[in-house]
Write an enzyme that holds these catalytic residues in place. Sequence first.
Site, short mmCIF file in Angstrom:
data_model
loop_
_atom_site.label_atom_id
_atom_site.label_comp_id
_atom_site.label_asym_id
_atom_site.label_seq_id
_atom_site.Cartn_x
_atom_site.Cartn_y
_atom_site.Cartn_z
N ASP A 194 0.85 -1.20 0.00
CA ASP A 194 0.00 0.00 0.00
C ASP A 194 0.88 1.25 0.00
O ASP A 194 2.09 1.17 -0.21
CB ASP A 194 -0.94 -0.02 1.21
CG ASP A 194 -0.17 -0.18 2.52
OD1 ASP A 194 1.08 -0.05 2.52
OD2 ASP A 194 -0.81 -0.45 3.56
N ASP A 195 0.29 2.41 0.24
CA ASP A 195 1.07 3.64 0.18
C ASP A 195 1.74 3.97 1.50
O ASP A 195 1.58 5.05 2.04
CB ASP A 195 0.16 4.80 -0.26
CG ASP A 195 -0.23 4.65 -1.71
OD1 ASP A 195 0.61 4.16 -2.48
OD2 ASP A 195 -1.36 5.02 -2.07
#
Length: 645
Positions: free
Chosen positions: A515-516
């Site tokens: 994910d980020d």
Amino acid sequence: SNLQLRHVEGVVTVAAPPHAKGVTLGEPLSSDDALDPHHLRLVVPSHQFSQNALIPSPDKYLEMYKRSIEDPAGFWSDIASQFFWKQPWNAYSVFSENLDVRNGPVHIQWFKGGSTNISYNCLDRIVESGYGDKIALFWEANDPGVGATSLTYNQLLSRVCQLANYLKHIGVKKGDAVVVYLPMLMELPITMLACARIGAVHSVVFAGFSAESLAQRIVDCKPKVVITCNAVKRGSKTIHLKDIVDGALLQSAQNGDVVPKYPTHCEVEWVDAEDPLFLLYTSGSTGKPKGVLHTTGGYMVYTATTFKYAFDYKPTDIYWCTADCGWITGHSYVTYGPLLNGASVIIYEGAPNYPDSGRCWDIVDKYKYVTRYSRESLRILGSVGEPINPSAWRWFYNVVGDSRCPISDTWWQTETGGFMITPLPGAWPQKPGSATFPFFGVQPVIVDEKGVELEGECSGYLCVKNSWPGAFRTLYGDHERYETTYFKPFPGYYFTGDGCSRDKDGYHWLTGRVDDVINVSGHRIGTAEVESALVSHPKCAEAAVVGVEHEVKGQAIYAFVTLVEGVPYSEELRKSLVLTVREQIGAFAAPDRIHWAPGLPKTRSGKIMRRILRKIASRQLNELGDTSTLADPSIVDQLIALADS
Ligand code: 6R9
């Protein structure tokens, strides 16, 4: 004797893997042993090591693991009964869980109905069993040879009671939040234990966070008090924490040394197993940090047990975890896990490279009183926070541990409370860079993008099936975000946010966040947090932050910024952008690189294509992929042209 672990419809079966070459503890790994991950040598525990270990063989591990999966209630109840409970938990439902959002709200409970107190279990229980004079905490100051001190379990209990009485006196009650903004002083675990003693919920904020980050957490959890100190020494610098807190609070906190006046006895507040113990904020993929909430009973049982087995704990050990209590590792494995086992723990105030890079080994030797840097006392090494690459593993094993010490490469998260995938040092042969196998009660699964469980050798998204006692119960004030982030991506499972592969022998290899979230030297930083700090700068119009590989830090922060119309880019502006991030989040989140961008690559719907930015940032320009779907494909060439300017 190395065996493979497989789950078949909830049942654990075992198969022998193909023959693999191994070195035994005591033999060094040669430099080419670690290079090709498919031809890694196993590092096999020596007979002597295994013989003395709590879990001496794969068979013993498998026997316990099998029970933990097939009969979790029985397995964890047996362990939990070794602690002190004022009231027993409901024996007919040791735990209840729903991890499947499709079946209603996600809900996890362990030892419901039981009442206990973790501070009592860390202190009074140890004192009452005759270990009051054992050292609980050794404190090593930033400056070598200055101010080192220690506390026995008796003394620690008195100090905790004094602070607990003080907190009660100023009106802190069960269930109140207390924000703790302290460096690595003994006062930090003392404060955590004092809060726990009176049923208050501590929320430790890492002392490297800025006034704004601290304020954000204060606003979210609305504490009754904020506990801090005037200043801390870190390396050659003095950091004035109180000034930062004053910057975060509108009115200044109370001053003065008042605590020692308070009595050294304080009755314990018995709390429900599911009463909150602490909140710890962690980065996610949006700008707002998440308040991870852990409760009392399950967390207590889980941290104590993982500590005991992953480090093969012996009562004569002196244990040092270099993590700061501002992160989950310092909660579970500086404070609670070791003290619950009655261990002697070293707490170090300063930086690992001060006054020079030998400091860690200096501390290691000091507490075993042997000649300078012999490190002879070391028995087990631990690692956490990011994937440890095979060459770093080899250095840790050969150089630090003299090819004698197994390495517990522990994979886990703030959310999981304790170790999830970890070597048990006497049981399994190790592979450099692999976190090996799941801890008791943990069922990791690797799924594809559709959420289908993959079997055998595979790679995909790491999820966990079923709950374990140390699991977090919610995100403070936002159960919906808890479900959306962790349980909706792959319904039926807890989604970790990490990629993982499993090799033919069943070993797990963590490959980093999917994910980020960026992991810089083990600090979890959301790209969105850095972006919002950057765009708060009056001259910054837009920012896109990505992680790039970094030889030492694992990942480094690389920021693309577009400026407000008409503003020219300059070295001075670069510095001021970096400063903004330092002020808003903390120095550890400062971007390594600011890449001035006339525009950002966006889809026609306005989404920034980070995939492309990642490739530009890491200069993998042949792998940009299809850029034709961009609203303005020419931006990519402009960014490349500006890359090294
Ligand atoms: C304990 C802690 C969690 C993230 C996690 C993963 C990474 C942690 C790791 C590891 C590979 C290991 N991570 N341990 N990656 N091998 N042994 O670090 O908690 O700060 O919440 O970070 O760290 O990406 O998802 P936290």
